[in-house]
Scaffold this motif. Structure first.
Motif, PDB file in Angstrom:
ATOM      1  N   ASP A  50     -22.066 -11.393  -8.893  1.00  0.00           N
ATOM      2  CA  ASP A  50     -21.679 -12.837  -8.534  1.00  0.00           C
ATOM      3  C   ASP A  50     -21.427 -12.823  -7.005  1.00  0.00           C
ATOM      4  N   THR A  51     -22.324 -13.059  -6.318  1.00  0.00           N
ATOM      5  CA  THR A  51     -22.027 -13.047  -4.595  1.00  0.00           C
ATOM      6  C   THR A  51     -20.766 -14.145  -4.257  1.00  0.00           C
ATOM      7  N   GLU A  52     -21.167 -15.365  -4.965  1.00  0.00           N
ATOM      8  CA  GLU A  52     -20.058 -16.370  -4.545  1.00  0.00           C
ATOM      9  C   GLU A  52     -18.620 -16.123  -4.905  1.00  0.00           C
ATOM     10  N   GLU A  71     -27.341  -0.946  -7.528  1.00  0.00           N
ATOM     11  CA  GLU A  71     -28.741  -1.509  -6.979  1.00  0.00           C
ATOM     12  C   GLU A  71     -28.753  -3.056  -7.290  1.00  0.00           C
ATOM     13  N   SER A  72     -28.296  -3.452  -8.582  1.00  0.00           N
ATOM     14  CA  SER A  72     -28.340  -4.737  -9.046  1.00  0.00           C
ATOM     15  C   SER A  72     -27.558  -5.618  -7.980  1.00  0.00           C
ATOM     16  N   ALA A  73     -26.305  -5.027  -7.583  1.00  0.00           N
ATOM     17  CA  ALA A  73     -25.601  -5.903  -6.603  1.00  0.00           C
ATOM     18  C   ALA A  73     -26.167  -6.286  -5.059  1.00  0.00           C
ATOM     19  N   ALA A  75     -29.482  -5.875  -4.753  1.00  0.00           N
ATOM     20  CA  ALA A  75     -30.611  -6.758  -4.936  1.00  0.00           C
ATOM     21  C   ALA A  75     -30.392  -8.268  -5.129  1.00  0.00           C
ATOM     22  N   ALA A  76     -28.846  -8.565  -5.608  1.00  0.00           N
ATOM     23  CA  ALA A  76     -28.523  -9.926  -5.529  1.00  0.00           C
ATOM     24  C   ALA A  76     -27.999 -10.201  -4.190  1.00  0.00           C
ATOM     25  N   GLY A  77     -28.097  -9.547  -3.152  1.00  0.00           N
ATOM     26  CA  GLY A  77     -27.925  -9.883  -1.664  1.00  0.00           C
ATOM     27  C   GLY A  77     -26.283 -10.077  -1.552  1.00  0.00           C
ATOM     28  N   MET A  78     -25.739  -8.983  -2.088  1.00  0.00           N
ATOM     29  CA  MET A  78     -24.246  -8.877  -2.237  1.00  0.00           C
ATOM     30  C   MET A  78     -23.905  -8.535  -0.719  1.00  0.00           C
ATOM     31  N   ALA A  79     -24.402  -7.768  -0.172  1.00  0.00           N
ATOM     32  CA  ALA A  79     -24.115  -7.081   1.266  1.00  0.00           C
ATOM     33  C   ALA A  79     -24.311  -8.311   2.261  1.00  0.00           C
ATOM     34  N   ASP A  80     -25.519  -8.993   2.247  1.00  0.00           N
ATOM     35  CA  ASP A  80     -25.799  -9.982   3.011  1.00  0.00           C
ATOM     36  C   ASP A  80     -24.788 -11.001   2.873  1.00  0.00           C
ATOM     37  N   ALA A  81     -24.151 -11.473   1.793  1.00  0.00           N
ATOM     38  CA  ALA A  81     -23.052 -12.528   1.359  1.00  0.00           C
ATOM     39  C   ALA A  81     -21.920 -12.098   2.019  1.00  0.00           C
ATOM     40  N   LEU A  82     -21.319 -10.914   1.884  1.00  0.00           N
ATOM     41  CA  LEU A  82     -20.132 -10.472   2.245  1.00  0.00           C
ATOM     42  C   LEU A  82     -20.111 -10.509   3.784  1.00  0.00           C
ATOM     43  N   GLU A  83     -21.257 -10.030   4.317  1.00  0.00           N
ATOM     44  CA  GLU A  83     -21.365  -9.786   5.663  1.00  0.00           C
ATOM     45  C   GLU A  83     -21.362 -11.171   6.492  1.00  0.00           C
ATOM     46  N   GLU A  84     -21.848 -12.066   5.853  1.00  0.00           N
ATOM     47  CA  GLU A  84     -22.101 -13.480   6.429  1.00  0.00           C
ATOM     48  C   GLU A  84     -20.623 -14.033   6.549  1.00  0.00           C
ATOM     49  N   ALA A  85     -19.778 -13.744   5.515  1.00  0.00           N
ATOM     50  CA  ALA A  85     -18.376 -14.264   5.545  1.00  0.00           C
ATOM     51  C   ALA A  85     -17.428 -13.459   6.342  1.00  0.00           C
ATOM     52  N   GLY A  86     -17.847 -12.543   7.054  1.00  0.00           N
ATOM     53  CA  GLY A  86     -17.363 -11.738   8.064  1.00  0.00           C
ATOM     54  C   GLY A  86     -16.582 -10.631   7.332  1.00  0.00           C
ATOM     55  N   VAL A  89     -18.791  -4.592   5.466  1.00  0.00           N
ATOM     56  CA  VAL A  89     -19.490  -4.056   3.893  1.00  0.00           C
ATOM     57  C   VAL A  89     -20.309  -2.821   4.331  1.00  0.00           C
ATOM     58  N   PHE A  90     -20.050  -1.707   3.491  1.00  0.00           N
ATOM     59  CA  PHE A  90     -20.927  -0.573   3.531  1.00  0.00           C
ATOM     60  C   PHE A  90     -21.892  -0.703   2.404  1.00  0.00           C
ATOM     61  N   GLY A  91     -23.135  -1.101   2.593  1.00  0.00           N
ATOM     62  CA  GLY A  91     -23.941  -1.430   1.699  1.00  0.00           C
ATOM     63  C   GLY A  91     -25.308  -2.029   2.266  1.00  0.00           C
ATOM     64  N   PRO A  92     -26.440  -1.910   1.948  1.00  0.00           N
ATOM     65  CA  PRO A  92     -27.519  -2.420   2.626  1.00  0.00           C
ATOM     66  C   PRO A  92     -28.000  -3.769   2.208  1.00  0.00           C
ATOM     67  N   SER A  93     -28.580  -4.606   3.298  1.00  0.00           N
ATOM     68  CA  SER A  93     -28.983  -5.920   3.249  1.00  0.00           C
ATOM     69  C   SER A  93     -29.774  -5.848   1.901  1.00  0.00           C
ATOM     70  N   ARG A  94     -30.261  -6.936   1.529  1.00  0.00           N
ATOM     71  CA  ARG A  94     -31.153  -7.096   0.336  1.00  0.00           C
ATOM     72  C   ARG A  94     -32.530  -6.672   0.847  1.00  0.00           C
ATOM     73  N   ALA A  95     -32.935  -7.109   2.096  1.00  0.00           N
ATOM     74  CA  ALA A  95     -34.005  -6.559   2.809  1.00  0.00           C
ATOM     75  C   ALA A  95     -34.406  -5.174   2.777  1.00  0.00           C
ATOM     76  N   ALA A  96     -33.254  -4.381   3.294  1.00  0.00           N
ATOM     77  CA  ALA A  96     -33.213  -3.138   3.240  1.00  0.00           C
ATOM     78  C   ALA A  96     -33.112  -2.438   2.081  1.00  0.00           C
ATOM     79  N   ALA A  97     -32.582  -3.059   1.063  1.00  0.00           N
ATOM     80  CA  ALA A  97     -32.629  -2.451  -0.309  1.00  0.00           C
ATOM     81  C   ALA A  97     -33.826  -2.445  -1.160  1.00  0.00           C
ATOM     82  N   GLN A  98     -34.770  -2.978  -0.358  1.00  0.00           N
ATOM     83  CA  GLN A  98     -36.343  -2.962  -0.947  1.00  0.00           C
ATOM     84  C   GLN A  98     -36.783  -1.457  -1.011  1.00  0.00           C
TER      85      GLN A  98
END
Ligand code: AMP
Ligand code: GLY
Length: 410
Positions: A50-52, A71-73, A75-86, A89-98
């Motif tokens: 639940d990224t939001e 991995e589910s987090a 793939a849900a874009g959790m790292a992207d969402a946290l990083e965007e919010a400043g 975060v230690f975890g790859p973007s959804r793109a890199a998690a591919q």
């Protein structure tokens, strides 16, 4: 620092223990956490994908560092969402998690950059896949594309099993399989802390994927592990870094999908050298539970250094850490839930993988339930110790393998 661990399994319990041991950690939150993690930090009832809600919580609480487990987090874009919010975060973007979520993506990169791996073909069509399997013969490996928690892989030693696995994959909507050359050799896992091109290896571990003693039965998420793996000498580790881990991190940078987080190499030492079985975009489970207890350096400091692009030299206990997973009856095909667990006095470290509390009673709540871990001077001693300690865990619905680490003993 306020630290947030995202996830609820044994891996996250091990991550939480290692992070909480750092003097840098002043407060630890686990979302959603589990009963074991609740004894180390504060559990927060937010789903790990639940990224939001996670971003809102992290902002509100002023989280200084988030560490993502599953991995589910990712793939849900959790790292992207946290990083965007400043939020750091230690975890790859959804793109890199591919590297994990799409076997095809990982294989294409390995091919392009000359990273050694099993020969493979991807099929979207059942008939073509069947024909290929028939032409190649067994042994052969059938992998469903996507995230399967280690369970979408069939290592088929005969043709019938291979064809059945192909049919099963295409019986699902959007069926797609990767069919791979069978690799024979010694399997090990190497997990590294990665940020862009910087790769700091942790120590090796060996997982036990099959459900039954003597590596029989279907693949699971992992039934037990130990670290270090004696057969993997410092020279082989060095070679793994040079031929696999560093080229992969560099390749992801070149491809415009730089990786930050735990990069997991699932490796096979074959007669033709080291080959990649798979990459994962996260720490291994049950590898985390036997690697992290051996880490003597400050884990928070190590992660922060890597994220700043500063190499770190990690100190490890020379002892062997050994752990056995207790799984629910029926796993991996299904699992029972809700069976009461009693844990008597034990000096093993008990990691919670799939448990919940109800009215003060600990209950089973998934396939893999608990992992008991001990550390001793040798693998033989740790093996004996862990199995002794299993007597202190009482539950009618749990089973375990009795040979974790046996293959690597003298
Ligand atoms: P994976 O989910 O790709 O790690 O596969 C699960 C397990 O299946 C691995 O840990 C190996 O034990 C086995 N496996 C996967 N691919 C191969 C292969 N190409 N050759 C032999 N064994 C494999
Ligand atoms: N232990 C294997 C994995 O985490 O995928």
């Amino acid at each position: 620092m306020k630290i947030l661990v995202i996830g609820k399994g044994g891996r996250e319990h091990a991550l939480a223990s290692a992070l909480a041991a750092s003097p840098r950690c002043t407060q630890l939150f686990c979302a959603p956490g589990n009963p074991g993690m609740g004894c180390i930090g504060t559990n927060v009832n937010i789903s790990d994908s639940d990224t939001e809600a996670m971003v809102q919580f992290a902002r509100q609480e002023g989280i200084d560092l988030a560490v993502i487990g599953p991995e589910s987090a990712l793939a849900a874009g959790m790292a992207d969402a946290l990083e965007e919010a400043g939020i750091r975060v230690f975890g790859p973007s959804r793109a890199a998690a591919q590297v994990e979520s799409s076997k095809d993506f990982a294989k294409e990169i390995m091919k392009k950059y000359g990273i050694p791996t099993a020969a493979w073909h991807t099929f979207d069509d059942a008939e073509a896949a069947r024909a290929w399997v028939q032409a190649q013969g067994a042994p052969i490996v059938i992998k469903e594309d996507g995230l399967k928690a280690g369970k979408g892989v069939t290592v088929a030693m005969d043709l019938d099993t291979a064809l059945e696995a192909v049919d099963a994959a295409f019986a699902q909507e959007g069926g797609r399989v990767v069919i791979e050359e069978y690799l024979e050799g010694f399997e090990y896992s190497l997990i590294a802390l990665v940020h862009d091109g910087l790769v700091i290896p942790l120590e090796t571990a060996q997982d036990h994927k099959r459900v039954g003693d003597g590596a029989t039965g279907p693949n699971t998420g992992g039934m037990g592990s130990y670290s270090p793996v004696r057969k993997i000498t410092p020279e082989i580790l060095e070679e793994t870094m040079k031929t696999v881990m560093e080229p992969m991190a560099a390749a992801l940078v070149s491809e415009g999908v730089p990786f930050t987080g735990f990069l997991y190499g699932g490796l096979m030492l074959t007669e033709d050298g080291i080959k990649v079985i798979e990459f994962n975009a996260r720490f291994g489970d049950p590898e985390a539970e036997v690697i992290l207890p051996r880490l003597e350096s400050d884990f928070v400091e190590a992660i922060l250094s890597v994220m700043d692009g500063r190499p770190v030299s990690l100190q490890w206990s020379p002892k062997t850490c050994h752990g056995v997973v207790l799984a629910s009856t029926g796993y991996p095909a299904g699992s029972t839930k809700g069976a009461p667990i009693e844990i008597a006095d034990t000096d093993a470290q008990i990691f919670h993988m799939g448990t919940r509390n109800e009215d003060g009673q600990l209950l089973t709540d998934g396939g893999r339930v608990l992992m008991a871990v001990t550390m001793e001077d040798t693998l033989e001693e740790a093996f004996a110790h862990t199995y002794r300690e299993l007597d202190s865990i009482r539950c009618p619905e749990l089973f375990y393998r009795t040979d974790i680490g046996r293959k690597d003993m003298d």
